[in-house]
Scaffold this motif. Structure first.
Motif, PDB file in Angstrom:
ATOM      1  N   UNK A 372       0.812  -1.214   0.000  1.00  8.92           N
ATOM      2  CA  UNK A 372       0.000   0.000   0.000  1.00  8.92           C
ATOM      3  C   UNK A 372       0.846   1.264   0.000  1.00  8.92           C
ATOM      4  N   UNK A 373       2.016   1.219   0.632  1.00  3.04           N
ATOM      5  CA  UNK A 373       2.915   2.366   0.560  1.00  3.04           C
ATOM      6  C   UNK A 373       3.367   2.612  -0.875  1.00  3.04           C
ATOM      7  N   UNK A 374       3.677   1.537  -1.591  1.00  4.86           N
ATOM      8  CA  UNK A 374       4.118   1.679  -2.983  1.00  4.86           C
ATOM      9  C   UNK A 374       2.979   2.210  -3.848  1.00  4.86           C
ATOM     10  N   UNK A 375       1.797   1.650  -3.702  1.00  7.20           N
ATOM     11  CA  UNK A 375       0.668   2.080  -4.525  1.00  7.20           C
ATOM     12  C   UNK A 375       0.289   3.522  -4.213  1.00  7.20           C
ATOM     13  N   UNK A 376       0.366   3.916  -2.951  1.00  6.18           N
ATOM     14  CA  UNK A 376       0.110   5.318  -2.603  1.00  6.18           C
ATOM     15  C   UNK A 376       1.099   6.247  -3.304  1.00  6.18           C
ATOM     16  N   UNK A 377       2.342   5.798  -3.412  1.00  2.63           N
ATOM     17  CA  UNK A 377       3.365   6.598  -4.092  1.00  2.63           C
ATOM     18  C   UNK A 377       3.102   6.658  -5.593  1.00  2.63           C
ATOM     19  N   UNK A 378       2.827   5.517  -6.190  1.00  2.00           N
ATOM     20  CA  UNK A 378       2.597   5.435  -7.637  1.00  2.00           C
ATOM     21  C   UNK A 378       1.394   6.275  -8.054  1.00  2.00           C
ATOM     22  N   UNK A 379       0.329   6.213  -7.258  1.00  2.00           N
ATOM     23  CA  UNK A 379      -0.919   6.886  -7.609  1.00  2.00           C
ATOM     24  C   UNK A 379      -1.150   8.176  -6.831  1.00  2.00           C
ATOM     25  N   UNK A 380      -0.101   8.786  -6.352  1.00  2.00           N
ATOM     26  CA  UNK A 380      -0.235  10.085  -5.692  1.00  2.00           C
ATOM     27  C   UNK A 380      -0.882  11.070  -6.668  1.00  2.00           C
ATOM     28  N   UNK A 381      -1.821  11.912  -6.205  1.00  2.00           N
ATOM     29  CA  UNK A 381      -2.530  12.823  -7.112  1.00  2.00           C
ATOM     30  C   UNK A 381      -1.615  13.635  -8.022  1.00  2.00           C
ATOM     31  N   UNK A 382      -0.511  14.142  -7.500  1.00  2.00           N
ATOM     32  CA  UNK A 382       0.396  14.946  -8.331  1.00  2.00           C
ATOM     33  C   UNK A 382       0.994  14.107  -9.460  1.00  2.00           C
ATOM     34  N   UNK A 383       1.308  12.839  -9.171  1.00  8.84           N
ATOM     35  CA  UNK A 383       1.873  11.975 -10.214  1.00  8.84           C
ATOM     36  C   UNK A 383       0.825  11.687 -11.288  1.00  8.84           C
ATOM     37  N   UNK A 384      -0.418  11.491 -10.879  1.00 16.28           N
ATOM     38  CA  UNK A 384      -1.477  11.247 -11.856  1.00 16.28           C
ATOM     39  C   UNK A 384      -1.677  12.484 -12.736  1.00 16.28           C
ATOM     40  N   UNK A 385      -1.689  13.657 -12.119  1.00 19.22           N
ATOM     41  CA  UNK A 385      -1.847  14.902 -12.898  1.00 19.22           C
ATOM     42  C   UNK A 385      -0.691  15.079 -13.880  1.00 19.22           C
ATOM     43  N   UNK A 386       0.538  14.790 -13.421  1.00 22.47           N
ATOM     44  CA  UNK A 386       1.696  14.919 -14.309  1.00 22.47           C
ATOM     45  C   UNK A 386       1.601  13.951 -15.489  1.00 22.47           C
ATOM     46  N   UNK A 387       1.140  12.726 -15.197  1.00 21.26           N
ATOM     47  CA  UNK A 387       0.993  11.723 -16.255  1.00 21.26           C
ATOM     48  C   UNK A 387       0.007  12.192 -17.316  1.00 21.26           C
TER      49      UNK A 387
END
Length: 392
Positions: A372-387
């Motif tokens: 869950x720590x990894x998934x929270x990092x991968x799908x952090x809102x800022x990362x999704x917006x950047x993608x």
């Protein structure tokens, strides 16, 4: 966290595993129908969301309900300890797809151990039919202190050769994804919080095994302190509080909590009394058999650990103390001693709603928390917006 960006909307879906309709998203995010349509279309285009598998014709959820796409990719996890590691492959919603336990010796050093980890990752990918390109993130937990900024181990007492080793670069050579490195008890604490006590924002997790470690959950997040050293009660020096001639700890200091109450210290003390023991498992076996010397030493250790926990309770005022690790299996003796010490040492206001309970996830707490720590990092809102911006 803003709820009006695609990343913020995606976070709402992650917080609602049963899925959401556009109407529900509009209500939760405070967005217009048009804005909701735009955000959801962007998330669908990047395969982050999928239409619900059920629709009104089957008597299930409405057709405009959407779910997080669990097949968006996979994460790889290695929860390492002193003598073994649990490796796992999970989907994008933290469902464990494959898992195995492998014997290691952490003192073999980072090159040898991490080569074993990468080998196991390759085998898990092959066994489940996935490729490296599908890996969204990697998580590694270690039985030692980790600098929160550099993600490197710092002066670990039992991890020979690991100090300041660049762990992230080992995985970066083969995978293009985020790498999370944390100490094992943080991952365990997070796993217990998310899966077992999701409604409890303040938790202290204590691992009592070969060594003694503590993970802190404050306001629903891991509390690491400024550098990652928060909660290391195993190496608090007790000084004259226990007696003269304090034993040498594995960290090099004398008189630490762990030097009296860790599993390795119990093995040491029982050997000195003439018992033939090889590991902490033997201590658990002898305690269950009712061996008087073992029971006495476990009671003494429980009181010492309870003293350290009591200090944390006074400072943090958690709602729950969760105890895991090999020695937690001696629940009748260990928990009684810990509770007596904690309640005797802590302030009445700090303990009136406090529960001291065993881990429900056992030796899988670290895998679940790290996933869950990894998934929270991968799908952090800022990362999704950047993608989404990068591929607009």
């Amino acid at each position: 966290m803003s709820k009006d960006s695609p990343g913020g909307v995606f976070a709402l879906f992650r917080a609602h595993p049963a899925g959401l309709t556009k109407t529900e998203v509009a209500r939760l995010a405070g967005l217009s129908r048009t804005a909701v349509n735009q955000r959801i279309e962007a998330l669908l285009a990047h395969s982050l969301l999928v239409p619900s598998s059920q629709d009104a014709r089957t008597g299930g959820r409405p057709a405009d309900r959407f779910d997080v796409n669990r097949e968006r990719g996979v994460v790889l996890i290695a929860d390492t300890g002193a003598t073994g590691m649990r490796v796992a492959l999970a989907d994008a919603v933290a469902g464990i797809l494959a898992e195995r336990h492998v014997a290691i010796d952490i003192t073999d050093g980072p090159v040898t151990v991490l080569k074993r980890v990468t080998g196991q990752f390759g085998e898990l990918l092959a066994a489940t039919g996935h490729t490296r390109d599908e890996v969204l993130g990697i998580g590694l937990s270690v039985p030692g202190p980790v600098d929160a900024g550099s993600r490197r181990v710092v002066n670990p007492p039992i991890m020979t050769g690991w100090h300041d080793f660049d762990i992230v670069s080992v995985f970066g050579a083969a995978y293009d994804c985020p790498v999370v490195v944390d100490k094992d008890v943080n991952a365990m604490a997070f796993g217990e919080h998310r899966l077992t006590h999701p409604g409890t924002p303040n938790i202290v997790f204590v691992k009592i095994g070969t060594g003694i470690g503590t993970g802190l959950i404050v306001d629903g997040r891991i509390y690491r302190g400024s550098d990652g050293a928060a909660g290391d009660v195993g190496h608090i020096p007790l000084g004259a509080a226990v007696g003269t001639d304090p034993p040498v700890c594995r960290c090099g200091n004398t008189g630490c909590v762990e030097a009296y109450a860790g599993g390795w210290a119990m093995v040491r003390d029982l050997r000195e009394l003439g018992h033939r023991l090889e590991s902490v498992h033997d201590v658990v076996r002898e305690a269950h058999a009712g061996n008087p010397d073992t029971i006495r030493i476990v009671k003494r250790a429980a009181g010492i650990v309870g003293t350290a926990i009591g200090d944390i309770v006074n400072i943090l005022n958690p709602r729950k103390v969760v105890i895991g690790g090999q020695l937690a299996a001696i629940d009748d003796v260990l928990f009684a001693g810990v509770r007596e010490s904690v309640y005797g040492r802590s302030l009445p206001l700090a303990t009136r709603n406090l529960s001291i309970v065993p881990s429900e996830l056992g030796d899988r707490a670290g895998v679940h928390g790290l996933t869950r720590l990894v998934i929270d990092t991968v799908f952090a809102p800022d990362r999704i917006d950047d993608l989404i911006r990068s591929k607009a």
